[in-house]
Design a protein around this motif. Structure first.
Motif, PDB file in Angstrom:
ATOM      1  N   ASP A   1     -10.338   3.048  -6.969  1.00 50.72           N
ATOM      2  CA  ASP A   1     -10.793   2.713  -5.612  1.00 50.72           C
ATOM      3  C   ASP A   1     -10.067   1.480  -5.054  1.00 50.72           C
ATOM      4  OD1 ASP A   1     -12.516   4.809  -5.797  1.00 50.72           O
ATOM      5  OD2 ASP A   1     -14.280   3.602  -6.286  1.00 50.72           O
ATOM      6  N   ILE A   2      -9.732   0.567  -5.938  1.00 53.54           N
ATOM      7  CA  ILE A   2      -9.093  -0.685  -5.486  1.00 53.54           C
ATOM      8  C   ILE A   2      -7.647  -0.432  -5.045  1.00 53.54           C
ATOM      9  CG2 ILE A   2      -8.485  -3.048  -6.142  1.00 53.54           C
ATOM     10  CD1 ILE A   2     -10.616  -2.874  -8.338  1.00 53.54           C
ATOM     11  N   ARG A   3      -7.001   0.505  -5.691  1.00 50.35           N
ATOM     12  CA  ARG A   3      -5.563   0.735  -5.517  1.00 50.35           C
ATOM     13  C   ARG A   3      -5.122   0.826  -4.043  1.00 50.35           C
ATOM     14  NH1 ARG A   3      -1.892   4.012  -9.687  1.00 50.35           N
ATOM     15  NH2 ARG A   3       0.080   3.826  -8.571  1.00 50.35           N
TER      16      ARG A   3
ATOM     17  N   MET B   1      -6.727  -4.761 -11.401  1.00 50.78           N
ATOM     18  CA  MET B   1      -5.961  -4.503 -10.169  1.00 50.78           C
ATOM     19  C   MET B   1      -4.631  -3.798 -10.434  1.00 50.78           C
ATOM     20  SD  MET B   1      -8.469  -6.230  -9.147  1.00 50.78           S
ATOM     21  CE  MET B   1      -8.689  -7.882  -9.784  1.00 50.78           C
ATOM     22  N   VAL B   2      -4.251  -3.582 -11.696  1.00 55.98           N
ATOM     23  CA  VAL B   2      -2.957  -2.954 -12.028  1.00 55.98           C
ATOM     24  C   VAL B   2      -2.865  -1.567 -11.373  1.00 55.98           C
ATOM     25  CG1 VAL B   2      -1.575  -2.041 -13.948  1.00 55.98           C
ATOM     26  CG2 VAL B   2      -2.842  -4.204 -14.226  1.00 55.98           C
ATOM     27  N   PRO B   3      -1.747  -1.184 -10.721  1.00 55.50           N
ATOM     28  CA  PRO B   3      -0.548  -1.981 -10.484  1.00 55.50           C
ATOM     29  C   PRO B   3      -0.715  -2.888  -9.260  1.00 55.50           C
ATOM     30  CG  PRO B   3      -0.252   0.217  -9.580  1.00 55.50           C
ATOM     31  CD  PRO B   3      -1.653   0.174 -10.155  1.00 55.50           C
ATOM     32  N   PHE B   4      -0.372  -4.175  -9.435  1.00 55.22           N
ATOM     33  CA  PHE B   4      -0.593  -5.099  -8.316  1.00 55.22           C
ATOM     34  C   PHE B   4       0.614  -6.001  -8.076  1.00 55.22           C
ATOM     35  CE2 PHE B   4      -2.141  -7.343 -12.103  1.00 55.22           C
ATOM     36  CZ  PHE B   4      -1.544  -8.571 -11.972  1.00 55.22           C
ATOM     37  N   VAL B   5       0.671  -6.565  -6.887  1.00 54.44           N
ATOM     38  CA  VAL B   5       1.605  -7.654  -6.592  1.00 54.44           C
ATOM     39  C   VAL B   5       0.773  -8.839  -6.100  1.00 54.44           C
ATOM     40  CG1 VAL B   5       3.781  -6.458  -6.147  1.00 54.44           C
ATOM     41  CG2 VAL B   5       2.051  -6.546  -4.373  1.00 54.44           C
TER      42      VAL B   5
ATOM     43  N   LYS C   1       0.838  -1.202   0.000  1.00 56.70           N
ATOM     44  CA  LYS C   1       0.000   0.000   0.000  1.00 56.70           C
ATOM     45  C   LYS C   1       0.876   1.257   0.000  1.00 56.70           C
ATOM     46  CE  LYS C   1      -3.961   2.191   2.053  1.00 56.70           C
ATOM     47  NZ  LYS C   1      -4.776   2.430   3.230  1.00 56.70           N
ATOM     48  N   ALA C   2       1.921   1.219   0.836  1.00 53.60           N
ATOM     49  CA  ALA C   2       2.851   2.358   0.903  1.00 53.60           C
ATOM     50  C   ALA C   2       3.500   2.612  -0.454  1.00 53.60           C
ATOM     51  CB  ALA C   2       3.908   2.100   1.975  1.00 53.60           C
ATOM     52  N   ASN C   3       3.652   1.526  -1.243  1.00 53.23           N
ATOM     53  CA  ASN C   3       4.238   1.665  -2.582  1.00 53.23           C
ATOM     54  C   ASN C   3       3.200   1.963  -3.663  1.00 53.23           C
ATOM     55  OD1 ASN C   3       6.750   1.022  -1.566  1.00 53.23           O
ATOM     56  ND2 ASN C   3       6.510  -1.175  -1.944  1.00 53.23           N
ATOM     57  N   GLY C   4       1.972   2.189  -3.249  1.00 53.82           N
ATOM     58  CA  GLY C   4       0.911   2.498  -4.215  1.00 53.82           C
ATOM     59  C   GLY C   4       0.440   1.299  -5.014  1.00 53.82           C
ATOM     60  N   GLN C   5       0.694   0.086  -4.496  1.00 55.60           N
ATOM     61  CA  GLN C   5       0.294  -1.122  -5.225  1.00 55.60           C
ATOM     62  C   GLN C   5      -0.857  -1.835  -4.535  1.00 55.60           C
ATOM     63  OE1 GLN C   5       4.297  -2.725  -5.077  1.00 55.60           O
ATOM     64  NE2 GLN C   5       4.281  -2.911  -7.309  1.00 55.60           N
ATOM     65  N   THR C   6      -1.624  -2.557  -5.343  1.00 53.77           N
ATOM     66  CA  THR C   6      -2.716  -3.372  -4.818  1.00 53.77           C
ATOM     67  C   THR C   6      -2.186  -4.765  -4.503  1.00 53.77           C
ATOM     68  OG1 THR C   6      -4.331  -2.121  -6.076  1.00 53.77           O
ATOM     69  CG2 THR C   6      -4.998  -4.331  -5.383  1.00 53.77           C
TER      70      THR C   6
END
Ligand SMILES: [Zn+2]
Ligand SMILES: [Zn+2]
Length: 366
Positions: free
Chosen positions: A225-227, A246-250, A162-167
Protein backbone atom coordinates in the motif's frame (compact mmCIF):
# COMPACT_ATOMS: atom_id res chain seq x y z
CA UNK A 1 26.83 52.17 34.43
CA UNK A 2 23.22 51.14 34.35
CA UNK A 3 22.32 47.49 33.91
CA UNK A 4 21.27 46.45 30.42
CA UNK A 5 17.56 45.71 30.04
CA UNK A 6 18.34 42.12 29.09
CA UNK A 7 21.34 40.20 30.39
CA UNK A 8 22.79 36.83 29.46
CA UNK A 9 23.02 34.54 32.46
CA UNK A 10 23.67 30.85 33.00
CA UNK A 11 19.89 30.30 33.03
CA UNK A 12 19.16 32.26 29.86
CA UNK A 13 18.29 35.76 28.74
CA UNK A 14 17.19 37.64 31.85
CA UNK A 15 15.20 40.82 32.39
CA UNK A 16 16.14 41.85 35.94
CA UNK A 17 13.65 44.73 36.09
CA UNK A 18 10.77 42.28 35.57
CA UNK A 19 12.44 39.19 37.05
CA UNK A 20 11.55 37.24 33.91
CA UNK A 21 13.60 35.00 31.60
CA UNK A 22 13.24 34.63 27.83
CA UNK A 23 13.58 31.02 26.55
CA UNK A 24 15.57 29.98 29.67
CA UNK A 25 17.44 26.67 29.51
CA UNK A 26 17.33 26.01 33.25
CA UNK A 27 14.22 26.02 35.46
CA UNK A 28 13.03 29.50 36.52
CA UNK A 29 9.90 31.02 38.08
CA UNK A 30 8.64 32.98 35.10
CA UNK A 31 9.54 32.31 31.46
CA UNK A 32 8.43 33.99 28.24
CA UNK A 33 8.76 31.41 25.46
CA UNK A 34 9.38 32.29 21.80
CA UNK A 35 8.28 28.97 20.27
CA UNK A 36 7.81 25.26 20.75
CA UNK A 37 11.18 23.81 19.67
CA UNK A 38 12.91 21.91 22.44
CA UNK A 39 15.84 24.29 22.89
CA UNK A 40 13.47 27.22 23.45
CA UNK A 41 10.65 25.69 25.48
CA UNK A 42 12.31 23.65 28.18
CA UNK A 43 10.89 21.71 31.03
CA UNK A 44 10.70 22.86 34.68
CA UNK A 45 9.58 26.51 34.76
CA UNK A 46 6.89 27.48 37.28
CA UNK A 47 5.07 29.74 34.85
CA UNK A 48 5.12 29.90 31.04
CA UNK A 49 3.94 32.84 28.93
CA UNK A 50 3.80 32.36 25.15
CA UNK A 51 1.65 33.01 22.09
CA UNK A 52 -1.66 31.12 22.32
CA UNK A 53 -0.90 29.18 19.13
CA UNK A 54 2.20 27.82 20.85
CA UNK A 55 0.25 26.70 23.95
CA UNK A 56 -0.94 23.33 22.53
CA UNK A 57 2.57 22.59 21.23
CA UNK A 58 4.26 23.24 24.57
CA UNK A 59 1.58 21.30 26.45
CA UNK A 60 1.97 18.36 24.07
CA UNK A 61 5.70 18.33 24.75
CA UNK A 62 5.80 19.20 28.45
CA UNK A 63 2.48 17.95 29.81
CA UNK A 64 0.52 19.65 32.55
CA UNK A 65 2.26 23.01 33.07
CA UNK A 66 1.08 26.46 34.10
CA UNK A 67 0.91 28.39 30.83
CA UNK A 68 -0.71 31.60 29.61
CA UNK A 69 -1.36 32.41 25.94
CA UNK A 70 -1.14 35.94 24.52
CA UNK A 71 -2.28 37.53 21.25
CA UNK A 72 0.07 39.12 18.71
CA UNK A 73 0.90 42.63 19.87
CA UNK A 74 -0.97 42.30 23.19
CA UNK A 75 0.99 44.26 25.81
CA UNK A 76 1.44 42.71 29.24
CA UNK A 77 3.27 44.52 31.99
CA UNK A 78 5.42 42.85 34.63
CA UNK A 79 6.92 45.12 37.36
CA UNK A 80 6.53 48.12 35.04
CA UNK A 81 8.28 46.41 32.10
CA UNK A 82 6.14 46.12 28.97
CA UNK A 83 6.27 42.89 26.98
CA UNK A 84 4.57 41.89 23.72
CA UNK A 85 4.84 39.04 21.22
CA UNK A 86 5.19 39.57 17.47
CA UNK A 87 5.19 37.02 14.63
CA UNK A 88 8.60 35.49 13.86
CA UNK A 89 7.47 33.46 10.81
CA UNK A 90 9.55 30.45 11.90
CA UNK A 91 6.86 27.87 12.79
CA UNK A 92 3.23 28.05 13.96
CA UNK A 93 3.02 30.25 17.06
CA UNK A 94 6.64 31.43 16.90
CA UNK A 95 7.21 34.90 18.34
CA UNK A 96 9.72 37.63 18.65
CA UNK A 97 9.64 39.02 22.17
CA UNK A 98 9.55 42.83 22.50
CA UNK A 99 10.66 44.32 25.83
CA UNK A 100 10.18 48.00 26.65
CA UNK A 101 11.29 49.81 29.77
CA UNK A 102 11.85 53.54 30.40
CA UNK A 103 11.77 54.36 26.68
CA UNK A 104 14.24 51.65 25.74
CA UNK A 105 13.16 48.82 23.41
CA UNK A 106 14.81 45.42 22.94
CA UNK A 107 13.62 42.65 20.65
CA UNK A 108 14.63 39.01 20.97
CA UNK A 109 13.88 37.13 17.74
CA UNK A 110 13.91 33.53 18.92
CA UNK A 111 14.20 31.69 15.58
CA UNK A 112 12.81 33.46 12.53
CA UNK A 113 12.55 33.75 8.77
CA UNK A 114 11.20 36.50 6.52
CA UNK A 115 9.47 34.41 3.85
CA UNK A 116 5.75 33.79 4.30
CA UNK A 117 5.51 29.99 4.29
CA UNK A 118 1.71 29.93 4.20
CA UNK A 119 1.55 28.35 7.64
CA UNK A 120 3.32 30.40 10.32
CA UNK A 121 2.00 33.94 10.86
CA UNK A 122 4.36 36.02 8.64
CA UNK A 123 7.33 37.80 10.22
CA UNK A 124 6.68 41.35 11.37
CA UNK A 125 9.37 44.02 11.60
CA UNK A 126 9.52 45.47 15.12
CA UNK A 127 11.47 48.70 15.62
CA UNK A 128 13.92 48.58 18.50
CA UNK A 129 17.17 49.94 19.90
CA UNK A 130 18.75 46.55 20.55
CA UNK A 131 18.06 43.45 18.44
CA UNK A 132 19.01 40.00 19.71
CA UNK A 133 19.03 37.92 16.55
CA UNK A 134 19.70 34.29 15.77
CA UNK A 135 22.19 33.76 12.93
CA UNK A 136 22.02 30.00 12.40
CA UNK A 137 22.74 30.49 8.69
CA UNK A 138 24.78 33.69 8.99
CA UNK A 139 27.14 33.09 6.06
CA UNK A 140 26.83 34.53 2.53
CA UNK A 141 26.76 30.99 1.11
CA UNK A 142 23.25 30.60 2.45
CA UNK A 143 20.75 31.92 -0.08
CA UNK A 144 17.30 30.40 -0.14
CA UNK A 145 15.19 29.99 -3.24
CA UNK A 146 11.53 31.01 -3.03
CA UNK A 147 9.43 28.35 -1.32
CA UNK A 148 7.26 27.82 -4.40
CA UNK A 149 10.24 26.63 -6.44
CA UNK A 150 11.40 24.24 -3.76
CA UNK A 151 7.92 22.83 -3.22
CA UNK A 152 7.44 22.32 -6.97
CA UNK A 153 10.73 20.43 -7.08
CA UNK A 154 9.61 18.23 -4.17
CA UNK A 155 6.28 17.41 -5.81
CA UNK A 156 8.06 16.63 -9.12
CA UNK A 157 10.52 14.39 -7.30
CA UNK A 158 7.64 12.49 -5.67
CA UNK A 159 5.78 12.10 -9.01
CA UNK A 160 8.86 10.79 -10.80
CA UNK A 161 9.67 8.34 -7.99
CA UNK A 162 6.12 7.11 -8.20
CA UNK A 163 6.45 6.63 -11.97
CA UNK A 164 9.52 4.49 -11.20
CA UNK A 165 7.58 2.37 -8.71
CA UNK A 166 9.51 3.78 -5.74
CA UNK A 167 8.36 5.20 -2.43
CA UNK A 168 9.52 8.73 -1.53
CA UNK A 169 10.80 9.11 2.02
CA UNK A 170 11.13 12.80 2.88
CA UNK A 171 12.85 13.82 6.10
CA UNK A 172 11.84 16.99 7.93
CA UNK A 173 11.88 18.03 11.58
CA UNK A 174 8.67 16.76 13.21
CA UNK A 175 7.62 20.20 14.53
CA UNK A 176 7.58 22.89 11.88
CA UNK A 177 9.23 21.51 8.77
CA UNK A 178 6.98 18.44 8.55
CA UNK A 179 3.81 20.54 8.67
CA UNK A 180 5.19 23.05 6.18
CA UNK A 181 5.80 20.15 3.78
CA UNK A 182 2.37 18.63 4.43
CA UNK A 183 0.74 21.95 3.80
CA UNK A 184 2.24 22.21 0.32
CA UNK A 185 2.52 18.62 -0.93
CA UNK A 186 0.22 17.81 -3.82
CA UNK A 187 -2.16 15.08 -2.63
CA UNK A 188 -3.28 14.45 -6.22
CA UNK A 189 0.07 12.64 -6.75
CA UNK A 190 -0.64 9.98 -4.16
CA UNK A 191 -1.16 9.21 -0.52
CA UNK A 192 0.77 10.87 2.30
CA UNK A 193 2.04 8.55 5.03
CA UNK A 194 3.65 9.70 8.28
CA UNK A 195 6.03 8.51 10.97
CA UNK A 196 4.49 8.56 14.48
CA UNK A 197 6.38 11.67 15.64
CA UNK A 198 5.15 13.63 12.63
CA UNK A 199 1.60 12.27 12.90
CA UNK A 200 1.29 13.17 16.60
CA UNK A 201 2.59 16.72 16.22
CA UNK A 202 0.45 17.31 13.13
CA UNK A 203 -2.64 16.19 15.01
CA UNK A 204 -1.83 18.75 17.72
CA UNK A 205 -1.71 21.45 15.02
CA UNK A 206 -4.74 20.37 12.97
CA UNK A 207 -7.13 22.70 14.85
CA UNK A 208 -4.85 25.64 13.89
CA UNK A 209 -4.36 25.02 10.15
CA UNK A 210 -5.55 22.97 7.18
CA UNK A 211 -3.46 19.93 6.37
CA UNK A 212 -4.13 17.17 3.85
CA UNK A 213 -5.17 13.74 5.05
CA UNK A 214 -2.27 11.63 6.36
CA UNK A 215 -1.97 7.99 7.32
CA UNK A 216 0.23 6.82 10.14
CA UNK A 217 2.52 3.94 9.26
CA UNK A 218 1.48 1.33 11.78
CA UNK A 219 2.44 -2.27 12.40
CA UNK A 220 -0.36 -3.51 10.17
CA UNK A 221 0.28 -1.03 7.33
CA UNK A 222 0.96 -3.12 4.22
CA UNK A 223 4.17 -2.65 2.29
CA UNK A 224 2.30 -2.84 -1.04
CA UNK A 225 0.00 0.00 0.00
CA UNK A 226 2.87 2.38 0.76
CA UNK A 227 4.62 1.82 -2.58
CA UNK A 228 4.78 4.92 -4.82
CA UNK A 229 3.41 7.18 -2.11
CA UNK A 230 5.28 9.68 0.07
CA UNK A 231 6.34 9.22 3.69
CA UNK A 232 7.15 12.18 5.95
CA UNK A 233 9.53 11.25 8.76
CA UNK A 234 11.87 13.00 11.20
CA UNK A 235 15.57 12.89 10.26
CA UNK A 236 16.23 10.49 13.16
CA UNK A 237 14.21 7.79 11.34
CA UNK A 238 16.95 7.57 8.70
CA UNK A 239 18.98 4.41 9.17
CA UNK A 240 16.44 2.87 11.56
CA UNK A 241 14.81 -0.51 10.94
CA UNK A 242 11.47 1.31 10.63
CA UNK A 243 12.42 2.47 7.16
CA UNK A 244 12.74 -1.10 5.77
CA UNK A 245 9.00 -1.23 5.28
CA UNK A 246 9.35 1.43 2.59
CA UNK A 247 11.58 -0.68 0.26
CA UNK A 248 11.99 0.15 -2.62
CA UNK A 249 12.48 3.77 -1.58
CA UNK A 250 14.46 6.91 -2.28
CA UNK A 251 15.24 9.46 0.42
CA UNK A 252 15.36 13.24 0.53
CA UNK A 253 15.84 15.81 3.23
CA UNK A 254 14.29 19.28 3.39
CA UNK A 255 16.52 21.60 5.39
CA UNK A 256 18.71 24.67 5.16
CA UNK A 257 21.77 22.53 5.85
CA UNK A 258 21.16 20.79 2.52
CA UNK A 259 22.90 23.86 1.07
CA UNK A 260 26.07 22.02 2.09
CA UNK A 261 26.39 19.25 -0.45
CA UNK A 262 28.76 17.51 1.94
CA UNK A 263 26.02 17.30 4.56
CA UNK A 264 23.81 15.29 2.23
CA UNK A 265 26.62 12.95 1.19
CA UNK A 266 27.70 12.40 4.76
CA UNK A 267 24.23 11.25 5.67
CA UNK A 268 23.74 9.15 2.55
CA UNK A 269 20.55 10.91 1.52
CA UNK A 270 19.63 10.65 -2.16
CA UNK A 271 18.34 14.17 -2.64
CA UNK A 272 18.56 17.45 -0.76
CA UNK A 273 15.97 20.21 -0.87
CA UNK A 274 17.17 23.50 0.57
CA UNK A 275 14.18 24.57 2.64
CA UNK A 276 14.80 26.35 5.92
CA UNK A 277 12.69 27.87 8.66
CA UNK A 278 15.55 30.24 9.45
CA UNK A 279 16.72 33.41 7.68
CA UNK A 280 19.27 33.15 4.91
CA UNK A 281 22.12 35.67 4.71
CA UNK A 282 20.25 38.47 2.90
CA UNK A 283 17.24 37.81 5.14
CA UNK A 284 19.28 38.39 8.28
CA UNK A 285 20.76 41.61 6.94
CA UNK A 286 17.37 42.87 5.76
CA UNK A 287 15.74 42.07 9.10
CA UNK A 288 18.45 43.82 11.08
CA UNK A 289 18.36 46.91 8.88
CA UNK A 290 14.56 47.17 9.10
CA UNK A 291 14.50 47.19 12.91
CA UNK A 292 16.53 50.41 12.96
CA UNK A 293 18.55 48.91 15.82
CA UNK A 294 22.01 50.28 16.53
CA UNK A 295 23.00 47.44 18.79
CA UNK A 296 22.83 43.83 17.61
CA UNK A 297 23.54 40.72 19.66
CA UNK A 298 23.97 37.47 17.73
CA UNK A 299 22.96 33.99 18.95
CA UNK A 300 23.04 30.51 17.32
CA UNK A 301 25.47 29.37 14.63
CA UNK A 302 28.02 31.71 13.08
CA UNK A 303 27.84 34.33 15.83
CA UNK A 304 31.52 35.39 15.69
CA UNK A 305 31.79 35.77 11.92
CA UNK A 306 28.37 37.34 11.61
CA UNK A 307 28.86 39.92 14.35
CA UNK A 308 32.25 40.89 12.89
CA UNK A 309 30.58 41.48 9.55
CA UNK A 310 27.92 43.63 11.21
CA UNK A 311 30.63 45.65 12.93
CA UNK A 312 32.11 46.42 9.53
CA UNK A 313 28.70 47.68 8.46
CA UNK A 314 28.80 50.06 11.41
CA UNK A 315 26.62 48.23 13.93
CA UNK A 316 27.50 47.89 17.57
CA UNK A 317 27.39 44.09 17.23
CA UNK A 318 28.59 41.25 19.43
CA UNK A 319 28.14 37.51 19.81
CA UNK A 320 26.04 36.45 22.79
CA UNK A 321 28.34 36.11 25.78
CA UNK A 322 26.65 34.34 28.70
CA UNK A 323 27.78 34.98 32.23
CA UNK A 324 28.98 31.90 34.06
CA UNK A 325 27.97 29.29 31.54
CA UNK A 326 27.88 28.16 27.98
CA UNK A 327 24.91 28.85 25.77
CA UNK A 328 22.95 25.73 25.03
CA UNK A 329 20.79 26.77 22.14
CA UNK A 330 20.16 24.61 19.10
CA UNK A 331 18.33 21.33 19.40
CA UNK A 332 16.53 21.59 16.15
CA UNK A 333 18.10 19.44 13.43
CA UNK A 334 18.95 22.47 11.28
CA UNK A 335 20.66 24.21 14.14
CA UNK A 336 22.67 21.21 15.27
CA UNK A 337 23.99 20.59 11.79
CA UNK A 338 24.63 24.27 11.09
CA UNK A 339 26.53 24.60 14.34
CA UNK A 340 28.52 21.43 13.74
CA UNK A 341 29.41 22.67 10.31
CA UNK A 342 30.23 26.08 11.75
CA UNK A 343 32.79 24.41 14.01
CA UNK A 344 34.09 22.03 11.32
CA UNK A 345 34.33 24.34 8.44
CA UNK A 346 34.78 27.87 9.72
CA UNK A 347 38.52 27.39 9.41
CA UNK A 348 38.10 26.79 5.67
CA UNK A 349 35.78 29.72 5.19
CA UNK A 350 37.27 33.14 4.51
CA UNK A 351 35.69 36.28 5.94
CA UNK A 352 32.18 36.83 4.63
CA UNK A 353 33.14 40.24 3.31
CA UNK A 354 33.06 40.45 -0.48
CA UNK A 355 34.81 37.26 -1.50
CA UNK A 356 32.09 34.83 -0.43
CA UNK A 357 32.69 31.54 1.28
CA UNK A 358 35.04 28.88 0.03
CA UNK A 359 35.12 25.12 0.33
CA UNK A 360 31.90 23.22 0.58
CA UNK A 361 30.14 26.28 1.92
CA UNK A 362 30.12 27.82 -1.52
CA UNK A 363 28.08 25.06 -3.06
CA UNK A 364 24.49 26.06 -2.72
CA UNK A 365 22.17 23.49 -4.23
CA UNK A 366 19.96 25.04 -6.85
ZN1 LIG B 1 13.20 26.78 16.25
ZN1 LIG C 1 16.37 27.43 17.96
Amino acid sequence: MKKPLLQFTDRGIYCAAANVYLDPWKPVDKAIISHGHADHSRWGHKQYITHHRNVPIVKHRLGDISITGKEWGETFTINGVKFSLHPAGHIIGSSQIRVEHKGEVWVFTGDYKLEDDGLATPYETVKCHTFITECTFGLPAFLWEPQEQVINAINEWWASNKANGQTSVLFGYSLGKAQRLLRHLDPSIGKIYTHGAVENMTNVLRPLADFPETELIARDTKKEDIRGNIVIAPPSAHGSTWIRKMVPFVTASASGWMAFRGARRRRAIDKGFVLSDHCDWPGLLEAIRSTGAEKVICTHGYTEIFSKYLQELGYDASPLAPKGGTVQLGEEEEEIIAQTLAKDETTQLPSPVGRGAGGEGKEVNT
